[in-house]
Design a protein around this motif. Structure first.
Motif, PDB file in Angstrom:
ATOM      1  N   ASP A  46       0.822  -1.213   0.000  1.00 32.64           N
ATOM      2  CA  ASP A  46       0.000   0.000   0.000  1.00 32.64           C
ATOM      3  C   ASP A  46       0.853   1.259   0.000  1.00 32.64           C
ATOM      4  OD1 ASP A  46      -2.540  -0.703  -0.175  1.00 32.64           O
ATOM      5  OD2 ASP A  46      -3.130  -0.068   1.880  1.00 32.64           O
ATOM      6  N   GLU A  47       1.744   1.276   0.966  1.00 34.90           N
ATOM      7  CA  GLU A  47       2.586   2.465   1.128  1.00 34.90           C
ATOM      8  C   GLU A  47       3.479   2.676  -0.090  1.00 34.90           C
ATOM      9  OE1 GLU A  47       2.134   0.160   3.432  1.00 34.90           O
ATOM     10  OE2 GLU A  47       1.368   1.201   5.198  1.00 34.90           O
ATOM     11  N   GLN A  50       1.613   4.208  -2.782  1.00 36.85           N
ATOM     12  CA  GLN A  50       1.439   5.642  -2.498  1.00 36.85           C
ATOM     13  C   GLN A  50       2.705   6.423  -2.843  1.00 36.85           C
ATOM     14  OE1 GLN A  50      -1.267   6.969  -2.075  1.00 36.85           O
ATOM     15  NE2 GLN A  50      -2.528   6.237  -0.366  1.00 36.85           N
ATOM     16  N   VAL A  91       6.137  16.042   1.067  1.00 38.13           N
ATOM     17  CA  VAL A  91       5.744  15.740   2.451  1.00 38.13           C
ATOM     18  C   VAL A  91       5.253  14.295   2.515  1.00 38.13           C
ATOM     19  CG1 VAL A  91       4.020  16.255   4.221  1.00 38.13           C
ATOM     20  CG2 VAL A  91       5.214  18.137   3.057  1.00 38.13           C
ATOM     21  N   ALA A  92       4.454  13.912   1.510  1.00 40.68           N
ATOM     22  CA  ALA A  92       3.940  12.533   1.468  1.00 40.68           C
ATOM     23  C   ALA A  92       5.077  11.534   1.254  1.00 40.68           C
ATOM     24  CB  ALA A  92       2.906  12.409   0.342  1.00 40.68           C
ATOM     25  N   LYS A  94       8.239  11.806   1.972  1.00 40.02           N
ATOM     26  CA  LYS A  94       9.079  11.681   3.168  1.00 40.02           C
ATOM     27  C   LYS A  94       8.346  10.856   4.230  1.00 40.02           C
ATOM     28  CE  LYS A  94      11.068  14.766   6.712  1.00 40.02           C
ATOM     29  NZ  LYS A  94      12.000  13.903   7.366  1.00 40.02           N
ATOM     30  N   GLY A  95       7.050  11.166   4.426  1.00 45.03           N
ATOM     31  CA  GLY A  95       6.264  10.459   5.442  1.00 45.03           C
ATOM     32  C   GLY A  95       6.152   8.978   5.133  1.00 45.03           C
ATOM     33  N   TYR A  96       5.739   8.669   3.905  1.00 44.36           N
ATOM     34  CA  TYR A  96       5.613   7.249   3.522  1.00 44.36           C
ATOM     35  C   TYR A  96       6.985   6.580   3.559  1.00 44.36           C
ATOM     36  CZ  TYR A  96       0.743   7.718   1.964  1.00 44.36           C
ATOM     37  OH  TYR A  96      -0.612   7.899   1.921  1.00 44.36           O
ATOM     38  N   GLU A  98       9.602   7.204   5.401  1.00 44.48           N
ATOM     39  CA  GLU A  98      10.032   6.909   6.772  1.00 44.48           C
ATOM     40  C   GLU A  98       9.208   5.783   7.396  1.00 44.48           C
ATOM     41  OE1 GLU A  98      11.868  11.347   7.779  1.00 44.48           O
ATOM     42  OE2 GLU A  98      10.081  10.656   8.852  1.00 44.48           O
ATOM     43  N   LEU A  99       7.903   5.811   7.049  1.00 45.60           N
ATOM     44  CA  LEU A  99       7.008   4.756   7.555  1.00 45.60           C
ATOM     45  C   LEU A  99       7.433   3.393   7.018  1.00 45.60           C
ATOM     46  CD1 LEU A  99       4.399   3.906   9.014  1.00 45.60           C
ATOM     47  CD2 LEU A  99       3.129   4.490   6.927  1.00 45.60           C
ATOM     48  N   GLU A 102      10.574   2.135   8.598  1.00 36.09           N
ATOM     49  CA  GLU A 102      10.295   1.579   9.933  1.00 36.09           C
ATOM     50  C   GLU A 102       9.816   0.135   9.825  1.00 36.09           C
ATOM     51  OE1 GLU A 102       8.386   5.328  12.140  1.00 36.09           O
ATOM     52  OE2 GLU A 102       7.424   3.440  12.710  1.00 36.09           O
ATOM     53  N   ILE A 103       8.796  -0.049   8.963  1.00 36.57           N
ATOM     54  CA  ILE A 103       8.187  -1.383   8.822  1.00 36.57           C
ATOM     55  C   ILE A 103       9.205  -2.372   8.251  1.00 36.57           C
ATOM     56  CG2 ILE A 103       6.338  -2.727   7.713  1.00 36.57           C
ATOM     57  CD1 ILE A 103       4.716  -0.048   7.649  1.00 36.57           C
ATOM     58  N   ASP A 106      11.657  -3.434  10.768  1.00 32.25           N
ATOM     59  CA  ASP A 106      11.048  -4.385  11.701  1.00 32.25           C
ATOM     60  C   ASP A 106      10.904  -5.767  11.085  1.00 32.25           C
ATOM     61  OD1 ASP A 106      10.901  -2.377  13.498  1.00 32.25           O
ATOM     62  OD2 ASP A 106       8.698  -2.137  13.434  1.00 32.25           O
ATOM     63  N   ASN A 171      19.292  15.125   6.892  1.00 32.32           N
ATOM     64  CA  ASN A 171      19.841  16.459   7.154  1.00 32.32           C
ATOM     65  C   ASN A 171      21.353  16.464   7.001  1.00 32.32           C
ATOM     66  OD1 ASN A 171      17.362  17.475   7.623  1.00 32.32           O
ATOM     67  ND2 ASN A 171      17.580  17.625   9.860  1.00 32.32           N
TER      68      ASN A 171
ATOM     69  N   ASN B  13      -1.490  13.001   2.142  1.00 33.08           N
ATOM     70  CA  ASN B  13      -0.825  13.304   3.409  1.00 33.08           C
ATOM     71  C   ASN B  13      -1.665  12.897   4.615  1.00 33.08           C
ATOM     72  OD1 ASN B  13       1.590  14.204   2.451  1.00 33.08           O
ATOM     73  ND2 ASN B  13       0.843  16.300   2.093  1.00 33.08           N
ATOM     74  N   MET B  16      -1.091   9.208   4.845  1.00 34.78           N
ATOM     75  CA  MET B  16       0.276   8.927   5.318  1.00 34.78           C
ATOM     76  C   MET B  16       0.401   9.159   6.823  1.00 34.78           C
ATOM     77  SD  MET B  16       3.157  10.786   6.309  1.00 34.78           S
ATOM     78  CE  MET B  16       3.059  12.388   5.513  1.00 34.78           C
ATOM     79  N   ARG B  20       1.012   6.530  10.023  1.00 32.02           N
ATOM     80  CA  ARG B  20       2.176   6.603  10.908  1.00 32.02           C
ATOM     81  C   ARG B  20       1.744   6.691  12.370  1.00 32.02           C
ATOM     82  NH1 ARG B  20       7.097  10.186   8.848  1.00 32.02           N
ATOM     83  NH2 ARG B  20       8.165   8.572  10.032  1.00 32.02           N
ATOM     84  N   ARG B  23       0.338   3.396  13.608  1.00 31.01           N
ATOM     85  CA  ARG B  23       1.443   2.465  13.870  1.00 31.01           C
ATOM     86  C   ARG B  23       2.069   2.733  15.242  1.00 31.01           C
ATOM     87  NH1 ARG B  23       4.997  -1.193  11.802  1.00 31.01           N
ATOM     88  NH2 ARG B  23       7.118  -0.765  12.490  1.00 31.01           N
TER      89      ARG B  23
END
Lengths: 674, 122
Positions: A46-47, A50, A91-92, A94-96, A98-99, A102-103, A106, A171, B13, B16, B20, B23
């Protein structure tokens, strides 16, 4: 027409976005494709889809970029809107990203994790590209930045070694990339502890410190840096989100040089780092200038120290001591003492105008010329006159010296002196009374060519001391800006009558330092003390040597009179005898020499039974006054006068010298006239 | 369970950020504009609101002002989310009554820290 111009500007903006941002989106598309192809990615399908959608949206927005003028008609607002829109897919992403990272971490999806690094880096790069294409700060910067990033018109900054401490990989990467491109040598660390280790172990020119890091926060690292004396001047720039203004203020108060808001603006980053390095460079220039000045001061101090006499000339009837306590910046004081012959010692104290190296050089010149003149045997006034002529003749810098010079005759205790604008010395009698050795009101030396200087004389008795000093003593100030002053100096000395010269000088220095209460002198402080221990063993004899100059006569006669007075010779004997000596010496000086070289004339006085004998010895042309007294003409009026003043004259020529003896009987033993 | 209301007009967004947050163990309810945000604040009684500022219908500042004007809702902490990193945005958000402020793109650890600290205070 206006609308057309505006449209052209909008088209230019669109073109710029395509040129600058377009290429930066390519790694994102590539990373999205890699992710989509990762077979084991069902857990994050899914991610990942996206991410693909956002990446395509971004590319499409850039390619089809066609900004519309905002309602307020402002290009700035239009760019702001465009920047906002372009950032939305980022923004999307970066968010997806990073998500998913994470997954994937894991779940152990290594192929997925591997593709996410480039994706997140790509996002950071595009953010930067957007800032370059549409800088938020101002139009001025939009112009400055130029399409290639480093166009002309950008201020140039020095490059240096930069430490970047930020826990975010993205950064760090962005900062390292930017700063390396600017020509800096960059080291990046991921937490506070590593930052502290790095700054303590390696040299850096500037540190970029993220405020919030695991383990040790930015403000704690800042504290550690500022607490280390060696690193206190190392500039630190805090990285912080804008809403952390309070903590930014705290960091700046704690010694941070500046702060950098997140997200980074490349122009701002460049300017702040550049300003830091420039400031550091200027500090270093300043420091090296200071070191050069310090070195000059050391040279000046060395010159000053080396010209001061090491010891007072040894003499059985005279003791002396000099000291100088220099100011931080050389004030130009000096003192000197030297033996002119077996019985005469010259003493000089001077204060040169100005400070530092020029004063030290001038001082050395004055000292050398004074010695050269004095050792000819000239009187103090004559020495000052000649020195003044030398110094004022070629004096483009307008420098001068206040100078006191005197000669002590150790046989008689007669002190002959001249004062060129210097502080009045003090005569400290053995009984503790204090007299000012008043000046002759003559000018500072080196100012006006041809100035006149005058001799004055005084007589020292056994146990009397002379104290000569510079204005550093009387003009020393205490914490309330009050001056030490002449009265206080006189009072300090009155307490110390009869003490050795070392004690007088030391006592005055201690008194001044106590008065100053620990403040440093603003000027050099010089003291010279001379103590007369008593005349010749045979006090019935007098001997003095003078130069063949008319100016010397007054000094001689003062000394003769002082001697006769001390011997309690009656005025009716003393006065004619002194006058006879004066006439005889004047005659020799006026008429006795065929050349213009300096010559010495010796005068002796002795008591033999009931009569006083005055003897004048010179190395002039042979001349027997006893055979010439009766000649006609003004030439010998002086001799006639001598004849009437004394009872008898005798002349001998021996060893190329004229020796004239004038004999005067004491009244008591004088024979009644025939 | 901590319930967060996320008011965000951009679908991608919204999706997203909700993923997060879920989770991380939060219950997330969502609104797509300012008007819906105010309505859901009342109906859902969330523990905290994340409010985008540039929203259609009713923008984030006005929505925040309405929520903070309501005695039954004003205790709910609101964190403003904005794409601009201007100091004036922060001031405007705080003036409207927001309790915190984050710029987009979000640094998640920083946002979570702020959420937790506001929840502790509430």
């Amino acid at each position: 027409m206006v609308a057309q111009v505006l449209d052209l500007r909008l088209a230019a903006i669109a073109e710029r976005v395509r040129a600058v941002v377009g290429p930066a989106t390519e790694p994102i598309s590539a990373a999205a494709a890699t992710l989509a192809a990762a077979a084991s990615a069902t857990a994050v399908a899914d991610e990942i889809s996206q991410i693909g959608k956002a990446a395509r949206l971004l590319v499409e927005m850039v390619e089809t970029c066609l900004p519309e003028m905002e309602e307020d008609g402002s290009i700035e607002t239009t760019c702001s809107r465009l920047r906002h829109d372009l950032r939305t897919p980022l923004v999307a992403l970066k968010g997806y990203g990073e998500l998913v990272l994470e997954i994937a971490t894991d779940e152990g999806l290594d192929a997925v994790s591997a593709a996410l690094g480039p994706l997140l880096e790509g996002v950071a790069d595009v953010m930067v590209a957007i800032e370059r294409a549409l800088p938020a700060m101002s139009h001025a910067m939009a112009v400055e930045e130029g399409s290639e990033g480093d166009g002309p018109g950008l201020a140039s900054y020095p490059s240096g070694r930069v430490l970047v401490a930020d826990d975010s990989q993205a950064n760090r990467d962005v900062l390292v990339k930017y700063l390396s491109r600017e020509g800096h040598d960059v080291v990046a660390v991921a937490d506070g502890l590593a930052a502290v280790e790095a700054v303590f172990e390696q040299p850096f020119d500037v540190v970029l410190l993220d405020m919030i890091m695991p383990g040790m926060n930015g403000d704690e690292v800042l504290k550690a840096i500022k607490a280390e004396p060696r690193l206190r001047l190392l500039p630190v720039i805090m990285i912080s989100a804008l809403d952390a203004l309070d903590s930014i203020v705290r960091c700046i108060e704690a010694g941070a040089e500046d702060y950098l808001p997140k997200p980074f603006n490349r122009v701002l980053l460049r300017a702040r780092i550049g300003a830091c390095l420039e400031k550091k460079r200027l500090r270093e220039v300043e420091l090296s200038y200071l070191r050069a000045v310090e070195k000059e001061l050391t040279i000046a101090r060395e010159v000053q120290r080396s010209i001061l006499p090491k010891a007072f000339p040894a003499h059985r009837s005279l003791a002396g001591h000099g000291l100088m306590d220099p100011a931080r910046e050389i004030g130009g004081d000096f003192y000197d003492f030297f033996a002119l012959d077996d019985d005469r010692v010259g003493i000089a104290v001077g204060d040169v105008s100005g400070k530092g190296v020029p004063a030290a050089v001038y001082m050395a010149m004055v000292r050398t010329q004074l010695r050269a003149t004095a050792l000819f045997g000239l009187s103090p006034a004559e020495c000052l006159y000649r020195l003044n002529d030398h110094l004022s003749a070629d004096n483009a810098e307008g420098m001068f010296v206040s100078l006191f010079y005197g000669i002590i005759d150790c046989g008689t205790g007669v002190f002959t002196y001249a004062n060129g604008g210097h502080n009045w010395p003090i005569l400290l009698r053995a009984d503790g009374s204090v007299e000012w050795v008043k000046g002759t009101d003559d000018l500072l030396v080196g100012v006006i060519h041809g100035s006149a200087y005058h001799n004055a004389a005084l007589e020292l008795a056994a146990g009397d001391s002379l104290f000569v000093y510079t204005d550093g003593v009387v003009e020393a100030i205490d914490s309330a800006e009050a001056e030490f002053g002449k009265d206080r100096l006189a009072a300090v000395l009155a307490d110390k009558a009869g003490l050795a010269p070392e004690m007088l000088c030391g006592g005055v220095l201690t008194a001044v330092r106590t008065f100053e209460g620990g403040l440093p002198h603003s000027d050099d402080l010089t003291c010279v003390a001379v103590r007369f221990l008593g005349g010749q063993a045979d006090a019935s004899r007098f001997e003095m040597r003078i130069a063949n100059a008319i100016a010397e006569i007054s000094r001689l006669i003062s000394a003769v009179q002082a001697f006769l007075l001390r011997r309690e010779v009656a005025a009716e004997t003393a006065y004619p005898l002194a006058m006879a000596v004066e006439e005889a010496v004047a005659n020799v000086i006026r008429h006795g020499y065929a050349d213009s070289e300096p010559h010495a004339i010796t005068v002796r006085l002795a008591c033999d039974g009931g009569q006083w004998i005055a003897e004048v010895v010179d190395d002039g042309v042979s001349f027997d006054p006893t055979t010439r007294v009766s000649d006609n003409g003004g030439f010998h009026i002086g001799l006639l006068l001598i004849k009437t003043m004394v009872d008898e004259i005798e002349y001998i020529r021996e060893a190329d010298c004229n020796r004239l003896r004038m004999i005067k009987s004491s009244p008591r033993s004088r024979m009644p006239p025939p | 369970m901590t319930k967060i209301l996320l008011v965000e007009d951009n679908e991608m967004n919204r999706d997203m950020l909700s993923r997060r947050l879920q989770r991380k163990g939060y219950v997330v309810v969502m609104a797509v504009d300012g008007g819906e945000g105010v309505a859901m604040a009342a109906s859902e009684q969330p523990d905290l609101i994340l409010m985008d500022m540039s929203l259609p219908v009713l923008n984030g500042w006005d929505a925040t002002r309405q929520i903070k004007a309501c005695p039954a809702l004003k205790h709910i902490p609101i964190i403003a989310l904005t794409a601009h990193a201007m100091a004036s945005d922060r001031e405007q958000a705080l003036a409207a009554g927001c309790d915190g402020y984050e710029t987009k793109p979000i640094e998640l650890p920083q946002l979570l820290e702020k959420i937790e600290s506001l929840l502790r205070r509430a």
